[in-house]
Design an enzyme around this catalytic site. Structure first.
Site, short mmCIF file in Angstrom:
data_model
loop_
_atom_site.label_atom_id
_atom_site.label_comp_id
_atom_site.label_asym_id
_atom_site.label_seq_id
_atom_site.Cartn_x
_atom_site.Cartn_y
_atom_site.Cartn_z
NE ARG A 1 -3.96 0.62 1.86
CZ ARG A 1 -5.19 0.74 2.35
NH1 ARG A 1 -5.40 1.52 3.40
NH2 ARG A 1 -6.20 0.10 1.83
CG HIS B 1 -8.49 0.17 -2.93
ND1 HIS B 1 -7.70 -0.91 -2.56
CD2 HIS B 1 -9.20 0.51 -1.81
CE1 HIS B 1 -7.93 -1.19 -1.29
NE2 HIS B 1 -8.83 -0.36 -0.81
CD GLN C 1 -13.27 -1.80 -0.86
OE1 GLN C 1 -12.46 -1.65 0.03
NE2 GLN C 1 -14.45 -2.36 -0.67
CG ASP D 1 -13.38 6.72 -1.58
OD1 ASP D 1 -13.38 6.51 -0.35
OD2 ASP D 1 -12.35 6.63 -2.28
CB CYS E 1 -14.01 1.45 -0.34
SG CYS E 1 -13.31 3.10 -0.17
NE ARG F 1 -10.58 -5.17 0.49
CZ ARG F 1 -9.81 -4.16 0.90
NH1 ARG F 1 -10.37 -3.08 1.38
NH2 ARG F 1 -8.50 -4.19 0.78
#
Ligand code: CP
Ligand code: NVA
Length: 305
Positions: free
Chosen positions: A104, A131, A134, A219, A259, A287
């Site tokens: 990340r 991402h 996700q 988001d 998310c 996830r």
């Protein structure tokens, strides 16, 4: 032989993505039934986190443990990465010790450099551009709730950010229409818009993007690393808030996803995120299952029931 990496959804074929999602649903069923699985026994995942995380860290770590393997959390504060050891050297060293590496980071370029020098699969655990993990969970969650997303309409509200770019990739891979409503200065990357072609439509009015949508997604307005822009962004993004009035323009059975982490009262109202239309908890929980399927696919090189 070149090892596979998962840096964006476009690294896999649609068929591979669908296989992973089907396997994730299967793994979830096994997990909920209490059956044990040790397909990754003796395997180790290194997790390099240059940004904060709750879901990504815990889902990868728990996922490895549940498959009989082990995960190591690495932050720049405690590793030589934070003291200037080059990404390339870190990738070469970790490749000799672990079976898979999740990163990340900020610039997507860091991930490309990491993958270029790694001899084991590298997974994008979020970059400033994408991402993809996700999206595996989001696509699984939609499928579980409503069946195939092919031919449906998804509305994206807010920032043309990493999540938005991954939704653009998902639209191409899973064949749905993506309506994006965002302020002019926060549109997605031009090159990616071009690549997404007819799968994506841009709107400046939130209502226009949401009308008739099957799924509404948003988001945070300020992503990690953009904290200093929060005030400015709050003002510009306010018209794109997902509230009940906006949701009422979508289809009657439309779903809401985010998310997480969410800021109630900013990008989404409590009324929407805590409503029956919202499937954010299933989305977050998936996830775990989606990434377990991904880890098996990358580390074992195949999917075994
Ligand atoms: N959605 C997501 O990636 O959450 P974290 O930042 O908590 O990992
Ligand atoms: N766009 C957000 C997603 C967090 C999971 C960020 O990059 O901070």
């Amino acid at each position: 032989m070149k090892v596979p990496h998962f840096l964006s959804l476009m690294d896999f074929t649609t068929d591979e993505l669908e296989q992973i999602i089907r396997h994730a649903i299967n793994l979830k069923r096994q997990h909920l039934a209490g059956s044990h699985r040790d397909t990754l026994k003796g395997k180790v995942l290194a997790m390099v986190f240059e940004k904060s995380s709750t879901r990504t860290r815990v889902s990868f770590e728990a996922g490895m443990a549940q498959l009989g393997g082990h995960a190591i959390f690495l932050s720049p504060d405690d590793t030589q990465l934070g003291r200037g050891e080059p990404i390339e050297d870190t990738a070469r060293v970790l490749s000799r010790m672990v079976d898979c590496i999740m990163v990340r980071t900020f610039a997507h370029e860091n991930l490309l450099r990491f993958a270029e020098n790694a001899d084991v699969p590298v997974i994008n655990g979020l970059s400033d551009s994408y991402h993809p993990c996700q999206l595996l969970a989001d696509m699984q969650t939609y499928y579980e709730a409503r069946g195939p997303i092919k031919g449906k309409t998804v509305a994206w509200l807010g920032d043309g950010n990493n999540m938005c770019h991954s939704y653009m990739n998902a639209a191409r891979q899973f064949d749905f229409t993506l309506n994006i409503a965002c302020p002019e200065n926060y549109r997605p990357d031009k090159g990616q818009l071009k690549q997404a072609g007819n799968f994506v439509s841009l709107y400046s009015e939130a209502a226009e993007a949401v009308r008739g949508a099957d799924l509404v997604v948003t988001d945070v307005w300020a992503s990690m690393g953009q904290e200093s822009e929060s005030q400015q962004r709050d003002a510009e993004f306010r018209p794109y808030q997902v509230n009940q009035e906006l949701m009422s323009l979508a289809k009657n059975d439309a779903l809401f996803m985010h998310c997480l982490p969410a800021h109630r009262g900013d990008e989404v109202t409590a009324e929407v995120i805590d409503s029956p239309q919202s499937i954010v908890w299933e989305e977050a929980g998936n996830r775990l299952h989606a990434q377990k399927a991904l880890l098996e696919f990358l580390i074992m090189g195949e999917i075994k029931e």
